[in-house]
Motif scaffolding. Structure first.
Motif, short mmCIF file in Angstrom:
data_model
loop_
_atom_site.label_atom_id
_atom_site.label_comp_id
_atom_site.label_asym_id
_atom_site.label_seq_id
_atom_site.Cartn_x
_atom_site.Cartn_y
_atom_site.Cartn_z
N ALA A 1 1.20 0.38 7.13
CA ALA A 1 0.64 0.53 5.78
C ALA A 1 -0.85 0.84 5.83
CB ALA A 1 0.91 -0.72 4.97
N TRP A 2 -1.57 0.20 6.78
CA TRP A 2 -2.99 0.52 6.92
C TRP A 2 -3.18 1.97 7.35
CZ3 TRP A 2 -6.55 -1.78 4.54
CH2 TRP A 2 -6.64 -3.17 4.43
N PHE A 3 -2.32 2.44 8.26
CA PHE A 3 -2.39 3.83 8.69
C PHE A 3 -2.19 4.75 7.48
CE2 PHE A 3 -0.55 7.77 10.30
CZ PHE A 3 -1.36 8.06 11.40
N ASN A 4 -1.19 4.44 6.67
CA ASN A 4 -0.93 5.24 5.47
C ASN A 4 -2.09 5.17 4.48
OD1 ASN A 4 1.59 5.88 6.52
ND2 ASN A 4 2.64 4.22 5.42
N PHE A 5 -2.66 3.98 4.34
CA PHE A 5 -3.82 3.78 3.46
C PHE A 5 -4.95 4.73 3.84
CE2 PHE A 5 -7.95 1.56 2.98
CZ PHE A 5 -7.99 1.38 1.61
N LEU A 6 -5.28 4.77 5.13
CA LEU A 6 -6.37 5.63 5.57
C LEU A 6 -6.04 7.10 5.44
CD1 LEU A 6 -7.96 3.92 8.70
CD2 LEU A 6 -9.12 4.73 6.65
N ARG A 7 -4.79 7.45 5.74
CA ARG A 7 -4.42 8.87 5.66
C ARG A 7 -4.44 9.37 4.22
NH1 ARG A 7 -2.74 11.98 9.11
NH2 ARG A 7 -1.18 12.98 7.80
N SER A 8 -4.27 8.47 3.28
CA SER A 8 -4.28 8.87 1.87
C SER A 8 -5.67 9.25 1.37
CB SER A 8 -3.72 7.74 1.00
OG SER A 8 -4.61 6.64 0.93
N PHE A 9 -6.72 8.93 2.14
CA PHE A 9 -8.08 9.23 1.71
C PHE A 9 -8.29 10.73 1.50
CE2 PHE A 9 -11.02 5.46 2.81
CZ PHE A 9 -10.08 4.56 2.35
N ASP A 10 -7.61 11.54 2.30
CA ASP A 10 -7.86 12.97 2.22
C ASP A 10 -7.21 13.63 1.01
OD1 ASP A 10 -9.50 12.95 4.33
OD2 ASP A 10 -8.24 14.08 5.69
N LYS A 11 -6.62 12.84 0.15
CA LYS A 11 -6.11 13.37 -1.11
C LYS A 11 -7.24 13.54 -2.12
CE LYS A 11 -1.41 11.47 -0.97
NZ LYS A 11 -0.44 10.56 -1.65
N GLU A 12 -8.41 12.91 -1.86
CA GLU A 12 -9.53 12.94 -2.80
C GLU A 12 -10.80 13.38 -2.11
OE1 GLU A 12 -9.98 9.49 -5.35
OE2 GLU A 12 -7.99 8.79 -4.76
N GLU A 13 -11.55 14.25 -2.76
CA GLU A 13 -12.76 14.79 -2.16
C GLU A 13 -13.77 13.69 -1.83
OE1 GLU A 13 -13.46 17.86 -1.11
OE2 GLU A 13 -11.38 18.35 -1.58
N SER A 14 -13.96 12.73 -2.74
CA SER A 14 -14.96 11.70 -2.50
C SER A 14 -14.58 10.81 -1.33
CB SER A 14 -15.17 10.85 -3.75
OG SER A 14 -13.97 10.21 -4.13
N LEU A 15 -13.28 10.53 -1.17
CA LEU A 15 -12.84 9.65 -0.09
C LEU A 15 -12.81 10.37 1.26
CD1 LEU A 15 -9.97 7.63 -1.84
CD2 LEU A 15 -12.39 7.02 -1.54
N LYS A 16 -12.73 11.70 1.24
CA LYS A 16 -12.76 12.45 2.49
C LYS A 16 -14.08 12.24 3.23
CE LYS A 16 -9.85 16.44 1.27
NZ LYS A 16 -9.88 17.91 1.06
N THR A 17 -15.12 11.91 2.49
CA THR A 17 -16.44 11.78 3.10
C THR A 17 -16.66 10.42 3.78
OG1 THR A 17 -17.49 10.84 1.11
CG2 THR A 17 -17.34 13.24 1.25
N ILE A 18 -15.75 9.49 3.57
CA ILE A 18 -15.90 8.14 4.13
C ILE A 18 -15.62 8.18 5.63
CG2 ILE A 18 -15.12 5.75 4.05
CD1 ILE A 18 -16.55 6.75 1.50
N GLN A 19 -16.51 7.61 6.42
CA GLN A 19 -16.33 7.56 7.86
C GLN A 19 -15.75 6.19 8.22
OE1 GLN A 19 -19.30 9.43 10.30
NE2 GLN A 19 -20.45 10.10 8.49
N ALA A 20 -14.48 6.19 8.57
CA ALA A 20 -13.74 4.93 8.72
C ALA A 20 -13.44 4.59 10.17
CB ALA A 20 -12.44 5.00 7.92
N THR A 21 -13.52 3.31 10.47
CA THR A 21 -13.16 2.77 11.78
C THR A 21 -12.33 1.51 11.55
OG1 THR A 21 -15.20 3.56 12.81
CG2 THR A 21 -14.03 1.80 13.94
N VAL A 22 -11.23 1.38 12.29
CA VAL A 22 -10.41 0.17 12.16
C VAL A 22 -10.81 -0.82 13.24
CG1 VAL A 22 -8.49 1.45 11.13
CG2 VAL A 22 -8.51 1.06 13.60
N ILE A 23 -10.72 -2.11 12.89
CA ILE A 23 -11.06 -3.20 13.80
C ILE A 23 -9.87 -4.14 13.86
CG2 ILE A 23 -12.65 -5.10 14.28
CD1 ILE A 23 -14.75 -3.69 12.64
N SER A 24 -9.51 -4.58 15.07
CA SER A 24 -8.34 -5.45 15.19
C SER A 24 -8.43 -6.32 16.44
CB SER A 24 -7.05 -4.60 15.25
OG SER A 24 -5.93 -5.42 15.49
N GLU A 25 -7.95 -7.56 16.27
CA GLU A 25 -7.79 -8.46 17.41
C GLU A 25 -6.38 -8.37 17.99
OE1 GLU A 25 -9.60 -12.47 17.12
OE2 GLU A 25 -9.97 -11.94 15.02
N LYS A 26 -5.46 -7.80 17.23
CA LYS A 26 -4.05 -7.82 17.61
C LYS A 26 -3.47 -6.46 17.97
CE LYS A 26 -3.38 -11.57 14.25
NZ LYS A 26 -2.65 -11.98 13.02
#
Length: 299
Positions: free
Chosen positions: A71-96
C-alpha cells in the motif's frame, strides 16, 4: 514550481510522514537545532493535502506502520497523477524492510537514496538523511527558522525597566532573536542600537523564559516603533531550545490548520495494482510499460 533561486535563498520544507520514535527523538530534533524547516505529518491521510500546498518539498516516509508495504508503494506511485505531487522528492525509511522490497522500491528510482534501512544503525540513517538534504539544498541560505507571531495571543515579551514592567507585542521570533512593537509608554525612551535590555521575560504559551536581549535595530513603521532584538551572547542552550520548540510548534500548528477544511485522504491504497504489477517484473531496470504510469518520483 518554486524557482531554483528561491531554493538557494529559502531552501525546502522537509516532511517526515509517520516517523518512528528514534527518528523523532534523535534526527528531527537534531535537524531543527541546525535550523532546517522540518515538519511532522502523523497520518498518511493528511499527507497529500499538506504536500499539495508545499511542492518541491523533501519527504521521508516510515513504511513500518499505518499501511502495508504494498500500500505504501501504491501511495507513492500515485503521486505522479498530480503535477504538484510530482515535484516531491520522496525517500522511504524502514527498520523491517526486506532486501527484495528494497530492490522493488529502488527499481523505480533514479537515486541510490530511495530507501533507507536501519541495517547500519541510527547514525548511518542520520548520515544518509543529511546527505539527501545537502544534495537537495534543503537548507538554502536561510540561517534561522522564524515564526510569525503577530496574531499569537499566547506569546509576549515583558521587560522590567526601572520600577515598571512593560509588555511588548512579539511580531516574530527565532532562536536568535525577535521583533517587538513597543507600547506608547516607551516611545519617549532614547533607545539605540546595542542597548541592552536586562530582565526580559518571554511568555511562550504555558512556559516562560528569562533572558537578556540586545537592540540590533530600531525601525519606525506604520504600526509604530519596532525593536529588532538579538538574544544576549550568554543566553543558555536550554533557553534557546525552549524558544526553538515554540517556533516549530507555531509553524507546524499553522501548517496543520491550513488543511482543516480539506477532505482527508480516504483512498484505499491496498486496492491499487501498482505493487502487484511491479512485483512481477523481473528486470532491475525500469520497464518501458511503466514509463507512462505514476511512480518515478522517488528521490
Amino acid at each position: 514550481m518554486v524557482e531554483q533561486t528561491d531554493f538557494d535563498m529559502y531552501g525546502r520544507k522537509i516532511f517526515f510522514l509517520n516517523p518512528a520514535y528514534a527518528i523523532k527523538k534523535d534526527i528531527i530534533s537534531s535537524l531543527r537545532k541546525k535550523e532546517y524547516e522540518v515538519y511532522i505529518i502523523e497520518s498518511f491521510r493528511d499527507a497529500k493535502n499538506l504536500l499539495r500546498k508545499n511542492p518541491d518539498s523533501v519527504l521521508f516516509i516510515n513504511i513500518d506502520a499505518q499501511l502495508s508495504i504494498g500500500a505504501w508503494f501504491n501511495f507513492l506511485r500515485s503521486f505522479d497523477k498530480e503535477e504538484s505531487l510530482k515535484t516531491i522528492q520522496a525517500t522511504v525509511i524502514s527498520e523491517k524492510i526486506k532486501p527484495n522490497e528494497i530492490e522493488l522500491f529502488s527499481k523505480f528510482s533514479d537515486s541510490e537514496n530511495s530507501v533507507i534501512d536501519f541495517s547500519d544503525g541510527i547514525e548511518k540513517v542520520s548520515e544518509r538523511i543529511q546527505n539527501i538534504l545537502t544534495k537537495t539544498n534543503a537548507k538554502g541560505r536561510r540561517q534561522y527558522i522564524r515564526a510569525n507571531l503577530m496574531h499569537d495571543k499566547d506569546a509576549a515579551l515583558f521587560w522590567n525597566h526601572g520600577s515598571k514592567m512593560h509588555q511588548l507585542k512579539l511580531f516574530d521570533l527565532s532562536s536568535v532573536g525577535m521583533a517587538v512593537k513597543i507600547p506608547a509608554g516607551l516611545e519617549s525612551l532614547i533607545i539605540a542600537k546595542n542597548y541592552i535590555l536586562q530582565d526580559v521575560t518571554l511568555r511562550l504559551g504555558t512556559k516562560q523564559v528569562v533572558t537578556e536581549a540586545v537592540v540590533f535595530a530600531v525601525k519606525k513603521t506604520e504600526q509604530g516603533t519596532i525593536w529588532v532584538l538579538l538574544l544576549a551572547p550568554q543566553t543558555s542552550a536550554a533557553v534557546k531550545d525552549e524558544i526553538r520548540q515554540y517556533v516549530f510548534k507555531t509553524i507546524e500548528d499553522k501548517m496543520i490548520l491550513s488543511i482543516n477544511e480539506e477532505r482527508k485522504d480516504d483512498t484505499d491504497y491496498a486496492q491499487m495494482d501498482y505493487y502487484n504489477f511491479a512485483a512481477k517484473t523481473k528486470s532491475k531496470s525500469k520497464p518501458s510499460t511503466f514509463s507512462s504510469q505514476p511512480g518515478h518520483n522517488f528521490s
